[in-house]
Design a protein around this motif. Structure first.
Motif, short mmCIF file in Angstrom:
data_model
loop_
_atom_site.label_atom_id
_atom_site.label_comp_id
_atom_site.label_asym_id
_atom_site.label_seq_id
_atom_site.Cartn_x
_atom_site.Cartn_y
_atom_site.Cartn_z
N VAL A 49 0.84 -1.20 0.00
CA VAL A 49 0.00 0.00 0.00
C VAL A 49 0.88 1.25 0.00
O VAL A 49 1.72 1.42 0.88
CB VAL A 49 -0.95 0.00 1.22
CG1 VAL A 49 -1.79 1.28 1.24
CG2 VAL A 49 -1.84 -1.24 1.21
N VAL A 50 0.65 2.10 -1.00
CA VAL A 50 1.37 3.36 -1.13
C VAL A 50 0.40 4.49 -0.82
O VAL A 50 -0.62 4.65 -1.51
CB VAL A 50 1.95 3.54 -2.55
CG1 VAL A 50 2.64 4.90 -2.69
CG2 VAL A 50 2.91 2.41 -2.89
N ILE A 105 -6.49 6.08 8.95
CA ILE A 105 -6.62 4.81 8.23
C ILE A 105 -5.54 4.72 7.14
O ILE A 105 -4.89 3.69 6.99
CB ILE A 105 -8.02 4.65 7.62
CG1 ILE A 105 -9.09 4.72 8.71
CG2 ILE A 105 -8.13 3.32 6.86
CD1 ILE A 105 -10.51 4.82 8.19
N TYR A 106 -5.35 5.82 6.40
CA TYR A 106 -4.28 5.83 5.39
C TYR A 106 -2.94 5.50 6.04
O TYR A 106 -2.17 4.69 5.53
CB TYR A 106 -4.18 7.21 4.72
CG TYR A 106 -5.36 7.67 3.91
CD1 TYR A 106 -6.10 6.79 3.12
CD2 TYR A 106 -5.73 9.01 3.91
CE1 TYR A 106 -7.18 7.24 2.36
CE2 TYR A 106 -6.79 9.47 3.15
CZ TYR A 106 -7.51 8.58 2.38
OH TYR A 106 -8.57 9.03 1.63
N GLU A 107 -2.65 6.15 7.15
CA GLU A 107 -1.37 5.96 7.82
C GLU A 107 -1.21 4.53 8.34
O GLU A 107 -0.14 3.95 8.25
CB GLU A 107 -1.21 6.98 8.94
CG GLU A 107 -1.05 8.40 8.40
CD GLU A 107 -1.05 9.48 9.47
OE1 GLU A 107 -1.35 9.18 10.65
OE2 GLU A 107 -0.78 10.64 9.11
N VAL A 118 4.28 2.31 2.21
CA VAL A 118 5.09 3.37 1.64
C VAL A 118 4.29 4.66 1.78
O VAL A 118 3.07 4.66 1.55
CB VAL A 118 5.39 3.09 0.14
CG1 VAL A 118 6.10 4.28 -0.51
CG2 VAL A 118 6.20 1.82 -0.02
N HIS A 119 4.95 5.75 2.14
CA HIS A 119 4.28 7.03 2.38
C HIS A 119 5.06 8.12 1.64
O HIS A 119 6.25 8.30 1.90
CB HIS A 119 4.25 7.29 3.89
CG HIS A 119 3.57 8.56 4.28
ND1 HIS A 119 3.41 8.92 5.58
CD2 HIS A 119 3.01 9.56 3.57
CE1 HIS A 119 2.79 10.09 5.66
NE2 HIS A 119 2.55 10.49 4.45
N VAL A 120 4.37 8.84 0.75
CA VAL A 120 5.00 9.90 -0.02
C VAL A 120 4.14 11.15 0.05
O VAL A 120 2.95 11.11 -0.23
CB VAL A 120 5.19 9.48 -1.50
CG1 VAL A 120 5.77 10.62 -2.32
CG2 VAL A 120 6.07 8.25 -1.60
N ILE A 135 8.83 6.68 -4.87
CA ILE A 135 8.15 5.43 -4.50
C ILE A 135 9.04 4.21 -4.80
O ILE A 135 9.15 3.30 -3.96
CB ILE A 135 6.81 5.29 -5.25
CG1 ILE A 135 5.81 6.35 -4.76
CG2 ILE A 135 6.23 3.88 -5.06
CD1 ILE A 135 4.56 6.45 -5.61
N LEU A 136 9.66 4.19 -5.97
CA LEU A 136 10.38 2.99 -6.43
C LEU A 136 11.41 2.46 -5.44
O LEU A 136 11.40 1.26 -5.13
CB LEU A 136 11.00 3.24 -7.80
CG LEU A 136 10.00 3.36 -8.96
CD1 LEU A 136 10.71 3.81 -10.24
CD2 LEU A 136 9.26 2.05 -9.17
#
Length: 162
Positions: free
Chosen positions: A90-91, A132-134, A139-141, A155-156
């Motif tokens: 999940v990004v 919820i996102y957190e 991966v967090h951008v 992200i990569l």
């Protein structure tokens, strides 16, 4: 599977397409899948309500099982979707309020952002969904002020570390 989550207007679909290209994999958009089978999102909301749309969203995500998938901003609200997302990577694309203001000004395809108070509604909805996102994010951008290419390039390497 790579799922992109984040608030409305964070660029999940645009980033998702570019990320899929960079990874040489397929791309799907859960909102587009719902629209393809059931009509426009504003129409679904107007005729059947948000709960019905969320039901359709659950069904769409359950069918999208390969590549990179851009989810709708509220997809994380349903536990069924949270369980599905947990099976992939999940990004989370984080978008600040100022950047959101620029993106949502002229967008009439977001039923939850209709009217003069769109940014206030956006901020309220985002604050409810942010935990919820957190929680779901591998991966967090932060996307504010970045090009799609810059976001994908951020992200990569994080995906490679997982």
């Amino acid at each position: 599977m790579i799922y992109l989550i984040g608030p409305m207007a964070s660029g999940k679909s645009t980033v998702g397409r570019s990320l899929a290209t960079a990874l040489s994999t397929s791309f799907a958009d859960s909102d587009a899948a719902v629209v393809a089978h059931h009509g426009t999102i504003p129409q679904i909301f107007a005729e059947h309500g948000e709960a019905h749309f969320r039901d359709l969203e659950v069904q769409a995500l359950a069918r999208l099982l390969t590549g990179v998938v851009a989810t709708g901003g509220g997809a994380v609200l349903r536990e069924e979707n949270q369980q599905l997302l947990s099976r992939g990577t999940v990004v989370y694309l984080e978008l600040g309020q100022q950047a959101a203001a620029e993106r949502i000004k002229a967008d009439s395809n977001r039923p939850l952002l209709a009217g003069d108070e769109a940014l206030t509604v956006w901020a309220s909805v985002y604050e409810k969904r942010r935990p919820i996102y957190e929680m779901l994010a591998d991966v967090h951008v932060v996307v504010d002020g970045k090009s799609v290419l810059q976001i994908v390039e951020e992200i990569l390497p994080q995906l490679e570390q997982l």
